[in-house]
Design an enzyme around this catalytic site. Structure first.
Site, mmCIF file in Angstrom:
data_model
loop_
_atom_site.group_PDB
_atom_site.id
_atom_site.type_symbol
_atom_site.label_atom_id
_atom_site.label_comp_id
_atom_site.label_asym_id
_atom_site.label_seq_id
_atom_site.Cartn_x
_atom_site.Cartn_y
_atom_site.Cartn_z
ATOM 1 N N ASP A 10 0.510 -1.004 0.026
ATOM 2 C CA ASP A 10 -0.379 0.393 0.186
ATOM 3 C C ASP A 10 0.824 1.468 -0.208
ATOM 4 O O ASP A 10 2.285 1.043 0.205
ATOM 5 C CB ASP A 10 -0.590 0.151 1.315
ATOM 6 C CG ASP A 10 -1.750 1.520 1.575
ATOM 7 O OD1 ASP A 10 -2.172 1.901 0.948
ATOM 8 O OD2 ASP A 10 -1.592 1.816 2.664
ATOM 9 N N ASP A 12 -0.209 5.126 0.871
ATOM 10 C CA ASP A 12 0.237 5.800 2.111
ATOM 11 C C ASP A 12 0.026 5.137 3.293
ATOM 12 O O ASP A 12 -1.291 4.239 3.257
ATOM 13 C CB ASP A 12 -1.204 6.897 2.389
ATOM 14 C CG ASP A 12 -0.920 7.859 0.943
ATOM 15 O OD1 ASP A 12 -0.486 8.255 0.033
ATOM 16 O OD2 ASP A 12 -2.391 8.550 0.332
ATOM 17 N N SER A 19 -1.704 11.304 5.516
ATOM 18 C CA SER A 19 -2.623 12.029 6.515
ATOM 19 C C SER A 19 -3.754 12.889 6.175
ATOM 20 O O SER A 19 -4.935 11.939 4.811
ATOM 21 C CB SER A 19 -1.866 13.357 5.074
ATOM 22 O OG SER A 19 -3.231 14.497 5.257
ATOM 23 N N ASN A 54 -5.369 2.897 -2.910
ATOM 24 C CA ASN A 54 -6.001 3.951 -3.262
ATOM 25 C C ASN A 54 -6.271 5.337 -3.459
ATOM 26 O O ASN A 54 -5.922 5.901 -2.425
ATOM 27 C CB ASN A 54 -7.638 3.230 -2.087
ATOM 28 C CG ASN A 54 -7.616 2.139 -2.052
ATOM 29 O OD1 ASN A 54 -7.877 1.253 -2.946
ATOM 30 N ND2 ASN A 54 -9.289 1.385 -0.814
ATOM 31 N N SER A 56 -8.887 7.838 -3.846
ATOM 32 C CA SER A 56 -10.551 9.139 -4.077
ATOM 33 C C SER A 56 -9.888 10.168 -3.775
ATOM 34 O O SER A 56 -11.259 10.862 -4.546
ATOM 35 C CB SER A 56 -11.021 8.464 -2.804
ATOM 36 O OG SER A 56 -10.649 8.563 -1.735
ATOM 37 N N HIS A 94 -11.216 6.595 -7.620
ATOM 38 C CA HIS A 94 -12.217 6.747 -7.909
ATOM 39 C C HIS A 94 -12.977 7.208 -6.319
ATOM 40 O O HIS A 94 -12.693 6.355 -5.840
ATOM 41 C CB HIS A 94 -13.530 5.315 -7.966
ATOM 42 C CG HIS A 94 -13.103 5.265 -10.308
ATOM 43 N ND1 HIS A 94 -11.907 3.805 -10.055
ATOM 44 C CD2 HIS A 94 -13.238 5.208 -11.261
ATOM 45 C CE1 HIS A 94 -11.510 3.845 -11.457
ATOM 46 N NE2 HIS A 94 -12.491 4.978 -11.931
ATOM 47 N N CYS A 102 -11.986 -1.772 -8.537
ATOM 48 C CA CYS A 102 -10.801 -1.609 -8.043
ATOM 49 C C CYS A 102 -10.447 -0.710 -6.910
ATOM 50 O O CYS A 102 -8.887 -0.830 -6.515
ATOM 51 C CB CYS A 102 -9.697 -0.698 -8.929
ATOM 52 S SG CYS A 102 -10.208 1.690 -10.448
ATOM 53 N N LYS A 104 -10.244 -0.952 -3.225
ATOM 54 C CA LYS A 104 -9.666 -1.642 -2.175
ATOM 55 C C LYS A 104 -10.159 -1.538 -1.124
ATOM 56 O O LYS A 104 -10.729 -1.197 -0.536
ATOM 57 C CB LYS A 104 -7.961 -1.884 -1.399
ATOM 58 C CG LYS A 104 -6.784 -2.015 -2.456
ATOM 59 C CD LYS A 104 -5.438 -1.833 -1.985
ATOM 60 C CE LYS A 104 -5.729 -0.251 -1.798
ATOM 61 N NZ LYS A 104 -4.254 -0.112 -0.662
#
Ligand SMILES: [Mg+2]
Ligand SMILES: [Zn+2]
Length: 182
Positions: A10, A12, A19, A54, A56, A94, A102, A104
């Site tokens: 992963d 972040d 953050s 991810n 987003s 997304h 997609c 996670k």
């Protein structure tokens, strides 16, 4: 098939400081101490290292996909400067409400990674800091590993009866992975 010499990370909270306000610019991307060196150590030992993240913030309109590309170029350059290499950076841009396949713990990014690298993720270490990482790892038969950086300490406390490997940070997780080599 022999287990792939591959580690999935992963981003972040694992490679860079997380953050609550999202990482929206190259300037906000700051590596966690030891993480770049850990990727370099894995690279030197013959592991391919891929990132699955991810993001987003793109879907939320906080930053563009172009900026995200710049952040990932900066991350890849920082890894190279430390002596490591990234085999791929896969991201979901997304919004959580978009219903994509997609984000996670959904698995489309991981399946794409398998196709691109021609490997199975079965038993491959997948290092994350959130339950969505653990869920994605479980869904493809990978080996879920938690780090206490990012939101990992809270995630580890919330695991309940689930037994999972937990390390202080990516450096410690990488040391453990490398110590298993025959
Ligand atoms: Mg994370
Ligand atoms: Zn997605």
């Amino acid at each position: 098939m022999a287990r792939a010499r591959l580690v999935v990370l992963d981003r972040d909270g694992v490679i860079n400081e997380d953050s609550g306000e999202f990482i929206k610019s190259v300037a906000e991307w700051r590596p966690i101490p030891g993480s770049l060196e850990a990727i370099a150590a894995l690279t030197r030992a013959g592991y391919r290292v891929a990132v699955v993240t991810n993001q987003s913030g793109v879907g939320r309109g906080l930053f563009s996909e172009e900026i995200l590309g710049l952040i990932h170029a900066q991350m890849s350059a920082a890894v190279r400067d430390a002596g490591g290499q990234l085999a791929g950076v896969y991201y979901c841009p997304h919004h959580p409400d978009a219903g994509c396949d997609c984000r996670k713990p959904k698995t489309a990014l991981l399946r794409r990674l398998e196709r691109d690298l021609g490997v199975s993720l079965e038993d491959v270490p997948f290092v994350g800091d959130r339950l969505s990482d653990v869920g994605a790892a479980d869904a493809v038969g990978a080996r879920a590993i938690l780090v206490r950086t990012g939101t990992g300490a809270a995630t580890a406390r919330g695991l309940g009866a689930r037994s999972i490997e937990v390390f202080d940070d990516l450096a410690a997780a990488a040391r453990a992975i490398l110590a298993e080599r025959p």
